[in-house]
Enzyme design. Structure first.
Site, mmCIF file in Angstrom:
data_model
loop_
_atom_site.group_PDB
_atom_site.id
_atom_site.type_symbol
_atom_site.label_atom_id
_atom_site.label_comp_id
_atom_site.label_asym_id
_atom_site.label_seq_id
_atom_site.Cartn_x
_atom_site.Cartn_y
_atom_site.Cartn_z
ATOM 1 N N SER A 200 0.799 -1.214 0.000
ATOM 2 C CA SER A 200 0.000 0.000 0.000
ATOM 3 C C SER A 200 0.838 1.273 0.000
ATOM 4 C CB SER A 200 -0.957 -0.051 1.184
ATOM 5 O OG SER A 200 -1.851 0.996 1.108
ATOM 6 N N HIS A 201 0.690 2.052 1.065
ATOM 7 C CA HIS A 201 1.337 3.360 1.119
ATOM 8 C C HIS A 201 2.759 3.281 1.679
ATOM 9 C CE1 HIS A 201 -0.643 2.186 4.736
ATOM 10 N NE2 HIS A 201 0.157 2.976 5.423
ATOM 11 N N ASP B 266 -2.587 6.467 -3.390
ATOM 12 C CA ASP B 266 -1.435 5.826 -2.739
ATOM 13 C C ASP B 266 -0.797 4.748 -3.617
ATOM 14 O OD1 ASP B 266 -3.436 3.937 -2.587
ATOM 15 O OD2 ASP B 266 -2.733 3.145 -0.681
ATOM 16 N N ASP C 110 -1.073 1.506 -3.997
ATOM 17 C CA ASP C 110 -1.891 0.538 -4.735
ATOM 18 C C ASP C 110 -3.245 1.091 -5.172
ATOM 19 O OD1 ASP C 110 -2.750 0.654 -2.092
ATOM 20 O OD2 ASP C 110 -3.484 -1.395 -2.075
ATOM 21 N N ASP D 211 -5.837 2.517 -3.600
ATOM 22 C CA ASP D 211 -7.123 2.452 -2.904
ATOM 23 C C ASP D 211 -7.374 3.667 -2.000
ATOM 24 O OD1 ASP D 211 -5.293 1.685 -1.013
ATOM 25 O OD2 ASP D 211 -6.185 -0.272 -0.574
ATOM 26 N N ARG D 212 -6.315 4.421 -1.703
ATOM 27 C CA ARG D 212 -6.522 5.615 -0.870
ATOM 28 C C ARG D 212 -6.625 6.869 -1.736
ATOM 29 N NH1 ARG D 212 -2.882 5.325 4.533
ATOM 30 N NH2 ARG D 212 -3.424 3.195 5.093
ATOM 31 N N LYS E 226 -11.562 -0.220 -0.847
ATOM 32 C CA LYS E 226 -11.682 1.226 -0.991
ATOM 33 C C LYS E 226 -11.078 1.599 -2.344
ATOM 34 C CE LYS E 226 -7.656 2.034 2.052
ATOM 35 N NZ LYS E 226 -7.403 0.718 2.643
HETATM 36 C C1 G16 Z 1 -5.129 -0.520 5.450
HETATM 37 C C2 G16 Z 1 -6.532 -0.987 5.626
HETATM 38 C C3 G16 Z 1 -7.392 0.142 6.094
HETATM 39 C C4 G16 Z 1 -6.823 0.780 7.330
HETATM 40 C C5 G16 Z 1 -5.400 1.205 7.069
HETATM 41 C C6 G16 Z 1 -4.678 1.736 8.292
HETATM 42 O O1 G16 Z 1 -5.079 0.396 4.405
HETATM 43 O O2 G16 Z 1 -7.052 -1.501 4.431
HETATM 44 O O3 G16 Z 1 -8.654 -0.349 6.314
HETATM 45 O O4 G16 Z 1 -7.564 1.884 7.719
HETATM 46 O O5 G16 Z 1 -4.670 0.094 6.609
HETATM 47 O O6 G16 Z 1 -4.481 0.722 9.174
HETATM 48 P P1 G16 Z 1 -3.576 0.901 10.444
HETATM 49 O O7 G16 Z 1 -4.141 2.073 11.178
HETATM 50 O O8 G16 Z 1 -3.745 -0.404 11.161
HETATM 51 O O9 G16 Z 1 -2.165 1.176 9.986
HETATM 52 P P2 G16 Z 1 -4.038 0.240 3.237
HETATM 53 O O10 G16 Z 1 -4.322 1.386 2.334
HETATM 54 O O11 G16 Z 1 -2.701 0.303 3.933
HETATM 55 O O12 G16 Z 1 -4.325 -1.104 2.664
#
Ligand code: G16
Length: 544
Positions: A113-114, A278, A280, A282-283, A377
């Protein structure tokens, strides 16, 4: 067909977090590390033989190597067909879209992801189920159990497949179809939004926008949608070529890491609209001319304006937000007379609500917004939603948000992250709070009186499953709130997240600076949790 059975021993650290297994690339490169996890996925599934799977990733370092390994393991494990994004590229929302469209059994998405990428950065892998969404906890737990007992994995001995362009191949008995990464996703967006109206709006010349893909996966999608299909001028999409190390950046669309876009949007001649996504895809982050829309407000505004968008004009079944997300959308739901669900952090918790048609829109404070169109998302979906609203209302982003606050009141909101702190004291801080919350109700702190305090526990209204220890919530009688959680996505040490929220109905006070409006709560959080002592930090790493 030459299938090799390779002997292996378990790794003890393969427990999936908030969103799959994320580790430094160097960990994934250890002999058998990726293979053990992939085999554990197959070993935890039933009835997948002969079925179709989708595989793709955000293009980060090790994406291509991992895809070749997964293809050969899938062939050896009896998968019927695999759809792979061309060049190994599939944004997380596009993967979800394709799993659903093709009726696939599931999908394997490669992304951290990010988190930053490159040889020294992070890599990740997650399994999505047939509804297109992240595997729910019972599935990730089953995978984890397999990782603890694995002793063999299966892999086909074969040459790598050329995944650089669409085409059909055979790997043993399994078919491999390399597909266009963008096409199905673009079609889905076209079916939800009024593309003609947005195109007209962009062509009117009075509207300028800037989309920053942060050298991550959305580049090809954003160019195809905004520049080619909707006619935005060339160059509207910045940093649009996915790079294995994201150009050395941190592909996280927030005010700190998307700083080039923030500079443009907060300059004198800023465009009317700006957005970033981000690693991938989704954000999303939404900006107006010199104006930041918090993800919580974005969800509320989208919900309030949903009837303006063709795909949602017939009304919403309900909405859902993660627990730490502000209650701005709750106010809209109340006015619309629809249910609003509060779930733990993690998109996987929305899956059942969407499948059961209890919620149509979902969102999280962590820059995630989406709907029942897929089960992830979706960053570009959120951008298109905003563009559709802007095209219909012909007002500025700032005016739309401020009018929203006038109607519903403003939920001042901020998240303070303490990244990469030592794990043990971070756990101690949480344990200490856990031991305190039972006694807190009715307690007074200056002007604040505690209305409720607990460690959030969620009972899924569809399948009755219970997820406990999801974050400490301390709510006060004036509607304000402090939440503490440890992140489930970091890969180094621990990340403490402090979420702060206060509600202001009085429009004459809506223009206050957020940190200033929350300053009493910030001080109170320090007093209650002793953050400085436990984290050994004077200030948060990131404030959003
Ligand atoms: C993932 C989850 C999200 C979550 C985020 C932050 O996002 O898919 O639902 O809100 O992590 O999680 P944490 O607060 O546990 O770091 P992504 O975009 O990283 O896949």
């Amino acid at each position: 067909m030459n299938i090799r059975n390779i002997k292996t021993t378990p790794f003890t650290d393969q427990k999936p977090g908030t969103s799959g297994l994320r580790k430094p690339v160097t960990v994934f490169q250890k002999p058998h590390y990726l293979e053990n996890f992939v085999q554990s996925i197959f070993d935890s599934l039933e009835g997948y033989q002969g079925e179709t799977f989708v595989v793709g990733g955000d293009g980060r370092y090790y994406n291509r190597q991992a895809i070749q390994i997964i293809l050969k393991m899938a062939a050896a494990n009896g998968v019927g067909k695999i759809l792979v994004g061309s060049e190994g590229i599939l944004s997380t929302p596009a993967a979800s879209c394709i799993i659903r469209k093709e009726g696939a059994f599931g999908g394997i998405i490669l992304s951290a992801s990010h988190n930053p990428g490159g040889p020294e950065g992070d890599f990740g892998i997650k399994y999505n189920i047939g509804n297109g969404g992240p595997a729910p906890e019972k599935v990730t737990s089953a995978i984890f159990e397999q990782t603890k007992v694995i002793d063999t994995y299966k892999i086909l001995e074969a040459a790598d497949i050329n995944i650089d362009r669409p085409g059909s191949f055979k790997l043993g008995d399994m078919s491999v179809e390399v597909i266009d990464s963008v096409e199905s996703y673009l079609e889905l967006m076209d079916s939800l939004f009024d593309f003609d109206r947005i195109k007209e709006f962009i062509a009117s010349g009075s509207f300028e926008m800037c989309i920053d893909s942060l050298h991550a996966v959305t580049g090809p999608y954003a160019r195809a949608i905004f520049e080619k299909r909707l006619g935005a001028k060339e160059g509207t999409v910045k940093n649009g070529t996915p790079l294995e190390d994201f150009g050395g950046g941190h592909p996280d669309p927030n005010l700190v890491y998307a700083k080039d876009l923030v500079e443009i949007m907060f300059s004198e001649n800023a465009p009317n609209f700006g957005a970033a996504s981000d690693g991938d895809g989704d954000r999303n982050m939404i900006l107006g001319n010199n104006f930041f829309v918090t993800p919580s407000d974005s969800l509320a505004v989208i919900t309030a304006n949903a009837k303006l968008v063709p795909g949602y004009k017939d009304g919403l079944a309900g909405v859902a937000r993660s627990m730490p997300t502000s209650a701005a959308v709750d106010k809209v739901a109340a006015k619309l007379g629809i249910d609003c669900y509060e779930t733990p952090t993690g998109w996987k918790f929305f899956g059942n609500l969407l499948d059961a048609n209890k919620a149509t829109l979902c969102g999280e404070e962590s820059f995630g917004t989406g709907s029942n169109h897929i089960r992830e998302k979706d960053g570009l979906w959120a951008v298109l939603f905003w563009l559709n609203i802007l095209a219909v209302r012909q007002e500025s982003v700032e005016d739309i948000v401020k009018q929203h606050w006038q109607t519903y009141g403003r939920n001042f909101y901020s998240r303070h992250d303490y990244e990469e702190v030592d794990k043990d004291p971070a756990n101690e801080l949480m344990d200490r709070l856990r031991s305190m919350v039972g006694e807190m109700k009715g307690k007074e702190y200056g002007n604040y009186t505690v209305e409720y305090a607990d460690d959030f526990s969620y009972t899924d209204p569809v399948d009755g499953s219970v997820s406990s220890k999801q974050g400490i919530r301390i709510g006060f009688t004036d509607g304000s709130r402090i939440v503490f959680r440890l992140s489930g996505t970091g890969t180094k040490g621990a990340t403490l997240r402090l979420y702060l929220e206060s509600y202001e109905p009085d429009a004459s006070k809506h223009d206050r600076d957020t940190q200033e409006a929350l300053s009493d709560l910030i001080a109170l959080a320090e007093e209650i949790a002793q953050i400085k002592k436990f984290t050994d930090r004077d200030a948060p790493t990131v404030i959003t």
